[in-house]
Enzyme design. Structure first.
Site, PDB file in Angstrom:
ATOM      1  N   SER A 114      43.057  34.109  37.048  1.00  0.00           N
ATOM      2  CA  SER A 114      42.030  35.115  36.826  1.00  0.00           C
ATOM      3  C   SER A 114      40.775  34.448  36.249  1.00  0.00           C
ATOM      4  O   SER A 114      40.221  33.545  36.864  1.00  0.00           O
ATOM      5  CB  SER A 114      42.585  36.231  35.941  1.00  0.00           C
ATOM      6  N   ASP A 261      46.653  42.382  44.961  1.00  0.00           N
ATOM      7  CA  ASP A 261      45.884  42.240  43.724  1.00  0.00           C
ATOM      8  C   ASP A 261      44.862  43.380  43.601  1.00  0.00           C
ATOM      9  O   ASP A 261      43.944  43.478  44.418  1.00  0.00           O
ATOM     10  CB  ASP A 261      45.151  40.897  43.727  1.00  0.00           C
ATOM     11  N   HIS A 289      48.202  41.487  40.294  1.00  0.00           N
ATOM     12  CA  HIS A 289      47.380  40.648  39.405  1.00  0.00           C
ATOM     13  C   HIS A 289      48.174  40.302  38.144  1.00  0.00           C
ATOM     14  O   HIS A 289      47.651  40.334  37.032  1.00  0.00           O
ATOM     15  CB  HIS A 289      46.091  41.378  39.039  1.00  0.00           C
TER      16      HIS A 289
END
Length: 314
Positions: A114, A261, A289
């Site tokens: 991320s 995601d 995610h």
């Protein structure tokens, strides 16, 4: 070293406090110091221990020295008065270099998740001599204006021409109530956080609530101030480079991404891979995610496959 999630026994490494720029950063390493280093860089508002112990163990067994650490404003690292001392993603990238320096690692395989993927990308651009390989996991291209995309989505405005898709509506709704009041106890904290993790996890793979509950309880117990991590949103909104810079990356690059995601839909992964010369894109079917323990083997195998050709010397 033993790992038993049911008894809250966790993998523990050689811990140290890294001092840099007036801050203290908690870090730990595993494996032989003589093996190639893999630096695991977590995402926004996330602690280093949110790199699953299973992934760490498999990377060590695969011949790596593994380092994970708490960003500033998370876990056991320093809390920052952002109003008085604002910082940017570039500053967080400098923290990562300070961690490598403290452990005597001249070069490393960078694995960023991320926001950690953006930090790793930035280092591959600005400090290529420190980067053996780059793995950008569940991330987006350097320089993406996600804050602007979110503002437009919340206002009901259409995306700008050529803009990458914003987070899915259900995630934006979950984020709005993801942090309880400062005086909340652990049970109130967990009640606020688990709905967010359910959305982040995605709709395909089974959601193991107890796994996420144990992780968030550990986060709560380790944090100096769990709400301080919200400063990462401010740091990210300050800008962090340009996607065009990725054309200069020379490190072998793997882009790992979940097909489900909700934060950065797969178009972000495709854009990252397209921007980095020779990058390889691998989509993990069903993954959202998050890093569920059920995918530890698959994710570690992909990372080991990517880093294995770079040799066994630092």
């Amino acid at each position: 070293m033993q790992e038993n999630e049911a008894k809250n026994e966790y993998l523990t490494g050689r811990e140290r406090i890294v001092r840099t720029d007036g801050l203290e950063l908690w870090a730990e390493d595993f494996g032989s110091p003589g093996h190639p280093t893999a630096l695991l860089v977590m995402g926004a508002q996330a602690q280093g221990v949110q790199w699953n112990d299973g992934i760490v163990r498999r990377l060590v067994d695969g011949g790596h020295r593994v380092i994970r650490y708490d960003h500033r404003d998370t876990g056991r690292s320093s809390r920052v008065d952002f109003a008085a001392h604002p910082y940017t993603v570039a500053d967080m990238a400098s923290d990562a270099l300070a961690v490598l320096d403290a452990f005597g690692a001249e070069r490393a395989h960078l694995v960023g998740a991320s926001l950690g993927g953006v930090i790793a990308q930035r280092l591959a651009v600005t400090h290529p001599h420190r980067v053996l390989t780059l793995t950008s996991l569940s991330s987006q291209p350097l320089g993406t204006d996600m804050a602007g995309a979110v503002r437009r989505a919340l206002a009901g405005a259409p995306p700008l021409p050529g803009e990458l898709p914003p987070p899915r509506p259900e995630l934006l709704a979950a984020l709005a109530s993801a942090f309880p009041e400062p005086e909340a106890g652990v049970e109130e904290y967990l009640a606020a956080r688990l709905p967010l993790w359910r959305v982040l996890h995605g709709p395909v793979l089974p959601f193991q609530e107890e796994e996420y509950r144990a992780m968030e309880r550990r986060v709560y117990e380790r944090a100096r101030d769990v709400r301080a991590a919200l400063n990462h949103t401010l740091a990210g909104a300050a800008g962090h480079g340009d996607a065009a810079d990725l054309s200069s990356v020379t490190a072998p690059t793997l882009v790992l991404h979940g097909s489900e995601d909700p934060m950065f839909p797969p178009a972000h992964a495709a854009a990252t891979a397209a921007a980095v010369p020779g990058a390889r894109l691998v989509l993990i079917e069903g993954m959202g995610h998050t890093l569920p323990a059920a995918l530890d083997d698959r994710l570690a195998a992909e990372i080991l496959r990517h880093t294995g050709h770079a040799g066994r010397t630092v």
